[in-house]
Write a protein that holds these residues in place. Sequence first.
Motif, PDB file in Angstrom:
ATOM      1  N   ARG A 253       0.885  -1.434  -0.048  1.00 32.84           N
ATOM      2  CA  ARG A 253       0.085  -0.022  -0.213  1.00 32.84           C
ATOM      3  C   ARG A 253       0.741   1.248  -0.005  1.00 32.84           C
ATOM      4  NH1 ARG A 253      -4.756  -0.981   4.193  1.00 32.84           N
ATOM      5  NH2 ARG A 253      -5.903   0.742   2.986  1.00 32.84           N
ATOM      6  N   ILE A 254       2.199   1.120   0.639  1.00 35.22           N
ATOM      7  CA  ILE A 254       2.860   2.489   0.389  1.00 35.22           C
ATOM      8  C   ILE A 254       4.425   1.644  -0.007  1.00 35.22           C
ATOM      9  CG2 ILE A 254       1.804   3.814   2.018  1.00 35.22           C
ATOM     10  CD1 ILE A 254       3.943   2.943   4.057  1.00 35.22           C
ATOM     11  N   ILE A 255       5.329   2.727  -0.706  1.00 35.55           N
ATOM     12  CA  ILE A 255       6.337   2.266  -1.320  1.00 35.55           C
ATOM     13  C   ILE A 255       7.571   2.177  -0.061  1.00 35.55           C
ATOM     14  CG2 ILE A 255       8.332   3.004  -2.890  1.00 35.55           C
ATOM     15  CD1 ILE A 255       6.351   3.381  -4.947  1.00 35.55           C
ATOM     16  N   GLY A 256       8.527   1.295  -0.221  1.00 34.26           N
ATOM     17  CA  GLY A 256       9.417   1.228   0.769  1.00 34.26           C
ATOM     18  C   GLY A 256      10.033   0.104   1.031  1.00 34.26           C
ATOM     19  N   PRO A 257      11.329  -0.182   1.735  1.00 37.95           N
ATOM     20  CA  PRO A 257      11.818  -1.303   1.979  1.00 37.95           C
ATOM     21  C   PRO A 257      11.055  -2.298   3.009  1.00 37.95           C
ATOM     22  CG  PRO A 257      12.835   0.394   3.120  1.00 37.95           C
ATOM     23  CD  PRO A 257      12.143   1.062   2.183  1.00 37.95           C
ATOM     24  N   ARG A 258      11.215  -3.374   3.025  1.00 41.98           N
ATOM     25  CA  ARG A 258      10.558  -4.316   3.905  1.00 41.98           C
ATOM     26  C   ARG A 258      11.351  -3.964   5.491  1.00 41.98           C
ATOM     27  NH1 ARG A 258       9.964  -9.551   2.798  1.00 41.98           N
ATOM     28  NH2 ARG A 258      10.503  -9.377   0.553  1.00 41.98           N
ATOM     29  N   ILE A 259      10.390  -4.242   6.245  1.00 42.75           N
ATOM     30  CA  ILE A 259      10.865  -3.397   7.606  1.00 42.75           C
ATOM     31  C   ILE A 259      10.773  -4.773   8.647  1.00 42.75           C
ATOM     32  CG2 ILE A 259      10.200  -2.049   9.741  1.00 42.75           C
ATOM     33  CD1 ILE A 259       8.578  -0.221   7.664  1.00 42.75           C
ATOM     34  N   PHE A 260      11.918  -4.913   9.425  1.00 39.68           N
ATOM     35  CA  PHE A 260      11.947  -5.521  10.552  1.00 39.68           C
ATOM     36  C   PHE A 260      12.135  -4.707  11.910  1.00 39.68           C
ATOM     37  CE2 PHE A 260      13.729  -8.419   6.958  1.00 39.68           C
ATOM     38  CZ  PHE A 260      12.393  -9.164   7.188  1.00 39.68           C
TER      39      PHE A 260
ATOM     40  N   ASP B  45      10.044  -7.411  -2.567  1.00 38.83           N
ATOM     41  CA  ASP B  45       9.064  -8.475  -2.720  1.00 38.83           C
ATOM     42  C   ASP B  45       8.091  -8.583  -4.011  1.00 38.83           C
ATOM     43  OD1 ASP B  45       8.153 -10.502  -0.716  1.00 38.83           O
ATOM     44  OD2 ASP B  45       6.282  -9.182  -0.339  1.00 38.83           O
ATOM     45  N   GLY B  46       8.940  -8.558  -5.220  1.00 37.82           N
ATOM     46  CA  GLY B  46       8.321  -8.760  -6.391  1.00 37.82           C
ATOM     47  C   GLY B  46       7.659  -7.317  -6.934  1.00 37.82           C
ATOM     48  N   ARG B  47       7.543  -6.335  -6.142  1.00 41.89           N
ATOM     49  CA  ARG B  47       7.062  -5.326  -6.542  1.00 41.89           C
ATOM     50  C   ARG B  47       8.139  -4.191  -7.144  1.00 41.89           C
ATOM     51  NH1 ARG B  47       1.714  -5.180  -4.681  1.00 41.89           N
ATOM     52  NH2 ARG B  47       1.378  -6.645  -2.999  1.00 41.89           N
ATOM     53  N   ILE B  48       7.860  -3.475  -8.208  1.00 38.70           N
ATOM     54  CA  ILE B  48       8.748  -2.694  -8.886  1.00 38.70           C
ATOM     55  C   ILE B  48       8.647  -1.397  -8.099  1.00 38.70           C
ATOM     56  CG2 ILE B  48       9.416  -1.187 -10.751  1.00 38.70           C
ATOM     57  CD1 ILE B  48       8.321  -3.288 -12.527  1.00 38.70           C
ATOM     58  N   GLN B  49       9.745  -0.869  -7.318  1.00 39.67           N
ATOM     59  CA  GLN B  49       9.435   0.249  -6.256  1.00 39.67           C
ATOM     60  C   GLN B  49       9.953   1.405  -6.959  1.00 39.67           C
ATOM     61  OE1 GLN B  49       8.397  -0.656  -2.518  1.00 39.67           O
ATOM     62  NE2 GLN B  49       7.149  -1.254  -4.364  1.00 39.67           N
TER      63      GLN B  49
ATOM     64  N   GLY C  66      15.545   5.246 -11.750  1.00 41.53           N
ATOM     65  CA  GLY C  66      15.710   6.021 -10.464  1.00 41.53           C
ATOM     66  C   GLY C  66      14.668   6.773  -9.864  1.00 41.53           C
ATOM     67  N   GLN C  67      13.645   6.385 -10.199  1.00 33.71           N
ATOM     68  CA  GLN C  67      12.286   7.466  -9.673  1.00 33.71           C
ATOM     69  C   GLN C  67      11.249   6.185  -9.175  1.00 33.71           C
ATOM     70  OE1 GLN C  67      12.066  10.708  -9.875  1.00 33.71           O
ATOM     71  NE2 GLN C  67      13.711  10.533 -10.643  1.00 33.71           N
ATOM     72  N   THR C  68      10.720   6.515  -7.739  1.00 34.84           N
ATOM     73  CA  THR C  68       9.707   5.802  -7.077  1.00 34.84           C
ATOM     74  C   THR C  68       8.741   5.738  -8.124  1.00 34.84           C
ATOM     75  OG1 THR C  68       9.024   7.609  -5.998  1.00 34.84           O
ATOM     76  CG2 THR C  68      10.570   6.230  -4.818  1.00 34.84           C
ATOM     77  N   VAL C  69       7.846   4.494  -7.990  1.00 35.32           N
ATOM     78  CA  VAL C  69       6.829   4.039  -8.891  1.00 35.32           C
ATOM     79  C   VAL C  69       5.702   3.867  -7.816  1.00 35.32           C
ATOM     80  CG1 VAL C  69       5.974   2.554 -10.698  1.00 35.32           C
ATOM     81  CG2 VAL C  69       8.353   3.269 -10.643  1.00 35.32           C
ATOM     82  N   TYR C  70       4.549   4.702  -8.431  1.00 32.39           N
ATOM     83  CA  TYR C  70       3.342   4.435  -7.502  1.00 32.39           C
ATOM     84  C   TYR C  70       2.351   4.118  -8.604  1.00 32.39           C
ATOM     85  CZ  TYR C  70       3.684   5.528  -2.457  1.00 32.39           C
ATOM     86  OH  TYR C  70       3.943   5.477  -1.289  1.00 32.39           O
ATOM     87  N   PRO C  71       2.108   3.030  -8.878  1.00 30.32           N
ATOM     88  CA  PRO C  71       0.976   2.546 -10.093  1.00 30.32           C
ATOM     89  C   PRO C  71      -0.330   3.090  -9.667  1.00 30.32           C
ATOM     90  CG  PRO C  71       1.939   0.374  -8.969  1.00 30.32           C
ATOM     91  CD  PRO C  71       2.298   1.679  -7.984  1.00 30.32           C
TER      92      PRO C  71
END
Length: 466
Positions: free
Chosen positions: A179-186, A436-440, A444-449
């Motif tokens: 639902r938002i773009i970013g790295p996976r978080i632990f 996680d299989g999603r193009i982020q 060089g630019q973030t991608v919000y489909p």
Amino acid sequence: MLRRFALLGLGAVTLAVQLAAQVPRTERRRWIDSTTSTTDDPRRVPLPEYTTAPEGSIVLRGGRLWDGTGAAARPATVVIQRNRIAAVLAPGAANLPTGATIIEVGGKTIMPGLIDLHTHLDYQEPGISNGRAWNEGDAALRGMERLRYYIESGITTVRDVASMGDVPFTLKRWVTDGRIIGPRIFAAGAIISGLGGHGAEVDISTERPLPAAREAHGPDDWREAVREQFRKGADLIKVSSHFSDAEIKAAVDEAHDLGLKITADAETFYIERAVRAGIDMIEHPLPRTDETIRLMAERKVESDPTLVPYQIIFDQVGGYWGSSSRRFTFSRESILDMLKRLKGAGVKLGIGTDLVSNWFRYLPWPYHQEMRNFMAAGFSLSEVLQIATRVNAEMLDMGDRLGTIQVGKLADVLVVDGKPDERLEDLGNVDTVIRDGRIQVRSGQTVYPRHQPVTPPGRTGEKRVP
């Protein structure tokens, strides 16, 4: 945060070997076999067959692959199916999935996403009032902004080692669900410390402790504090000095009983106290004796040295002032010497940046600087890249699912323009990031489909106007 655990070509024997290398000291995972679907985090919570992974396939074609295993870079085509690495093929392979999104990466290097072992996603910035600093809504939005800086820098995983309340766990859910773009978080949740310990001391500028601190009193309360973070969804536990022998032992035992690793922000004799209690990791390049370093190596206690934040502090203000938990002398020279001593003793080391204040805005420089610190301590570029990917994944207790480009691993993939295994500077040329299989990130630019409109109930026959 729900994920299906599909083997995708890995045999049960291979999986068993990988899992054995990643079992926490309590060996909790020995009770979960390879047929059980679990969450893709260190908690390994069993799930029914359900996933929020994206549909479809992605093919990275025409590039060179540096897979993080220690092998030399080679030409290859990488196939991603949903959120897993499905195949690593020869450069001209024709048997590609029908309907796949094909990304041409000629002249570029495909590699595992970078991992940052030490972040604070909600940290207060200069100029923000105490009211905003302690507001969970503001904190979550601060974290969301930071996530973009990390993912654009090629960092596909972050370990948050102290943020306020439910903030890191909420961010983790939103990222995992796409639902938002970013790295996976632990996330660790709150840092646990004694009354007035590191993180819980009163800051001289705000006259308040950090909102991410949980003060604990006595062994029973330290156990309770660990359980509180576990209930919220902690992937690891973080503690800080000060603590008594009985308190740190209670926290370590409780974390291990729950199947989690535990790390400590500690210094001087507190480090030895934590090591003797069975701690898994020590943060920062803070003072400790040669005997403590020997014990760390003997007991396989890992270290996330984080030189770069101290270098920033020394450069900007000349020293670490006003802290009752930093009552010792140290310098740019002493922290590099500490890294060299840890390396010389054979302590397993990882890369983290600890970017507090507004320092995340310096990315990707701090991450690359920490890599240079490791090279200054005697590591080769190839070794440093492996630490940033494979070794960091192992230290996260996620080495069976992250850190290398291999069939069956989670699809956290970085594409850079150049050859970062030969020139570290090329690592800054981030072209494509897949998490996680999603193009982020693309070009060089973030991608919000664009969002996909949902037809309201009872209106299935109507034409939708885009």
